[in-house]
Design a protein around this motif. Structure first.
Motif, short mmCIF file in Angstrom:
data_model
loop_
_atom_site.label_atom_id
_atom_site.label_comp_id
_atom_site.label_asym_id
_atom_site.label_seq_id
_atom_site.Cartn_x
_atom_site.Cartn_y
_atom_site.Cartn_z
N SER A 112 -2.79 -2.20 -9.85
CA SER A 112 -2.79 -2.41 -8.40
C SER A 112 -2.88 -1.10 -7.63
CB SER A 112 -1.54 -3.19 -7.97
OG SER A 112 -0.37 -2.42 -8.18
N GLU A 113 -2.51 0.00 -8.27
CA GLU A 113 -2.64 1.31 -7.62
C GLU A 113 -4.07 1.82 -7.62
OE1 GLU A 113 -0.02 3.96 -9.59
OE2 GLU A 113 1.82 2.99 -8.85
N LEU A 165 -1.13 -13.55 -3.09
CA LEU A 165 -1.33 -14.20 -4.39
C LEU A 165 -1.99 -15.56 -4.21
CD1 LEU A 165 -0.79 -14.42 -7.49
CD2 LEU A 165 1.36 -15.56 -6.89
N LEU A 166 -3.02 -15.82 -5.02
CA LEU A 166 -3.69 -17.12 -5.00
C LEU A 166 -3.89 -17.60 -6.44
CD1 LEU A 166 -5.03 -19.18 -3.04
CD2 LEU A 166 -7.22 -18.15 -3.69
N PRO A 167 -3.10 -18.57 -6.91
CA PRO A 167 -3.32 -19.13 -8.24
C PRO A 167 -4.56 -20.02 -8.24
CG PRO A 167 -1.04 -19.45 -7.53
CD PRO A 167 -1.84 -19.06 -6.32
N ILE A 168 -5.50 -19.76 -9.15
CA ILE A 168 -6.76 -20.50 -9.20
C ILE A 168 -7.01 -21.11 -10.57
CG2 ILE A 168 -7.79 -19.06 -7.41
CD1 ILE A 168 -9.40 -17.68 -9.68
N LYS A 170 6.25 -7.18 -5.80
CA LYS A 170 5.37 -6.02 -5.61
C LYS A 170 3.90 -6.39 -5.62
CE LYS A 170 8.76 -2.80 -7.51
NZ LYS A 170 9.07 -1.79 -8.55
N ILE A 171 3.58 -7.56 -5.12
CA ILE A 171 2.17 -7.95 -4.99
C ILE A 171 1.68 -7.50 -3.62
CG2 ILE A 171 0.54 -9.87 -4.93
CD1 ILE A 171 2.30 -11.38 -6.84
N VAL A 172 0.93 -6.40 -3.61
CA VAL A 172 0.47 -5.82 -2.35
C VAL A 172 -1.05 -5.81 -2.25
CG1 VAL A 172 2.53 -4.41 -2.06
CG2 VAL A 172 0.57 -3.48 -3.31
N LYS A 173 -1.75 -6.21 -3.31
CA LYS A 173 -3.21 -6.30 -3.31
C LYS A 173 -3.61 -7.75 -3.56
CE LYS A 173 -4.27 -1.82 -3.07
NZ LYS A 173 -4.79 -1.11 -4.25
N ILE A 176 -6.77 -11.24 4.23
CA ILE A 176 -6.07 -10.57 5.31
C ILE A 176 -5.99 -11.50 6.52
CG2 ILE A 176 -6.12 -8.61 6.90
CD1 ILE A 176 -7.56 -7.04 4.74
N GLY A 177 -4.78 -11.67 7.04
CA GLY A 177 -4.57 -12.52 8.20
C GLY A 177 -4.27 -13.96 7.87
#
Length: 384
Positions: free
Chosen positions: A101-102, A149-152, A124-127, A357-358
């Motif tokens: 994620s970094e 987070l989106l489980p697919i 720590k889910i920031v992306k 985003i949003g």
């Protein structure tokens, strides 16, 4: 190894993206469309986290990776893909995820329930993260998922709920018998059907069938037949595999409708081997993904089929994971383009996505086509 994946992963070109690259098994990059001044800078970098070296999950990870890379190779403009080996223990998966994620803009994975649960609990889910399965909070239904987070993943519980919606339109109010064994996935699917059907006014009697090795217990099947004769349910929902469903069908009145989920279909499209057909299941209705039941669908035909070794048999469950890899990339590409509400006519179903985003309350829905057994094979159900 079940498939010849190496050909799909032969490219290992390392280019800088929006983030500096991380250590990984394979990095594949494409130039940003229209970026003439610096064609080596992609629009976004994607990390695909998979436990390819895991004993229990290795074959599944390789199938999914092959599908993801196949879709990427077809439509990679503006994206860099890094495939990262991620051990399937919760601690190792979390460590790999945090490092990735970094260095990447979008993360796809992990594949295990324990892995994504550990990541969610870390806070720590920031992306943007596309999980390939659902987290498991041991019955804690109050745990909210982070907006990034989106489980697919392919979900048998989601299929069961869709079947409940389907049959309730025809049979509610009424009564269904819901069949499973004590196997965990079957119990989860059965419970999901019961809860969803009840919300539509369709009542269910949930029954756990005993097993004798790989076979259903004969006495239990006889008892099921007696209950069907006395209680007269309008349908059966079979949270079973195909072999178990065949045993049920042979033990009961063939006139009662049987509905189920994708695990009732172990067959592959365009398989002309008569020995693989299951005529005992003719008339059974189910849901499954277009990749397996609609090979002539335009969204399916544009992608290559898996390549199996001559001495190894293709597997329907691995085919489903290959297809999931294709659709996971297509969703990641839309997220990279900063689309927040979109639909995908996918190889795993019609996908409706609200994420980015949003978007405070991410949403994902997969609608799979209805199918039916005819002449021992699964074909699309014409009436839906």
């Amino acid at each position: 190894m079940l498939y010849k994946w190496a050909k799909l992963l032969s490219l290992a070109v390392l280019l800088n993206g929006l983030c500096p690259p991380a250590q990984a098994n394979t990095t594949i990059a494409a130039a940003a469309a229209g970026d003439v001044a610096n064609p080596t800078i992609p629009i976004a970098s994607i990390a695909l986290l998979l436990p390819s070296r895991s004993g229990p999950l290795g074959a599944a990870a390789e199938a999914l990776r092959a599908g993801f890379v196949a879709a990427y190779e077809r439509d990679k403009s503006g994206l860099a893909l890094t495939v990262i080996e991620a051990a399937d223990t919760p601690a190792d998966m979390l460590s790999t995820y945090l490092a990735a994620s970094e260095n990447h803009d979008i993360l796809v994975g992990p594949l295990s329930r324990t892995g994504i649960t550990a990541i969610v609990r870390s806070g720590k889910i920031v992306k943007p993260t596309l999980a390939l399965t659902q987290p498991d909070f041991a019955g804690d239904k109050e745990t909210a998922l982070p907006p990034q987070l989106l489980p697919i993943g392919l979900s048998l519980e989601a299929e069961a709920r869709q079947v409940a919606n389907w049959v309730s339109a025809d049979f509610a109010p009424g009564k269904a018998f819901v069949l499973s064994t004590s196997t965990a996935w079957q119990r989860r699917a059965a419970s999901a059907f019961v809860q969803q059907a009840l919300s539509h006014g369709l009542h269910s009697a949930q029954m756990t069938l005993r097993t004798d090795g790989a076979m259903l217990n004969a006495a239990g099947l006889a008892q099921l037949q007696q209950r069907i004769q006395s209680e007269k349910p309008q349908l059966l929902f079979a949270a079973l595999n195909a072999d178990q469903a065949r045993q049920v069908r042979s033990a009961i009145d063939a006139e009662i409708p049987i509905y189920g989920i994708s695990q009732l279909n172990p067959l592959l499209p365009n398989d002309n081997n008569q020995e693989h057909r299951l005529p005992e299941l003719d008339g059974v209705r189910l849901l499954d993904i277009p990749w397996l039941v609609q090979p002539d669908h335009p969204a399916v035909m544009i992608y290559p089929r898996t390549i199996s070794d001559p001495d190894q048999q293709r597997n329907a469950d691995l085919e489903r994971l290959y297809a999931l890899g294709i659709d996971a990339f297509r969703i990641a590409r839309e997220v990279a383009a900063r689309n927040t509400a979109f639909q995908v006519d996918g190889v795993t179903g019609k996908l409706d996505v609200h994420f980015g985003i949003g978007v405070d309350n991410p949403g994902f829905e997969r609608v799979e086509p209805a199918a039916v057994y005819r002449d021992g094979v699964v074909v699309p159900l014409d009436e839906r």
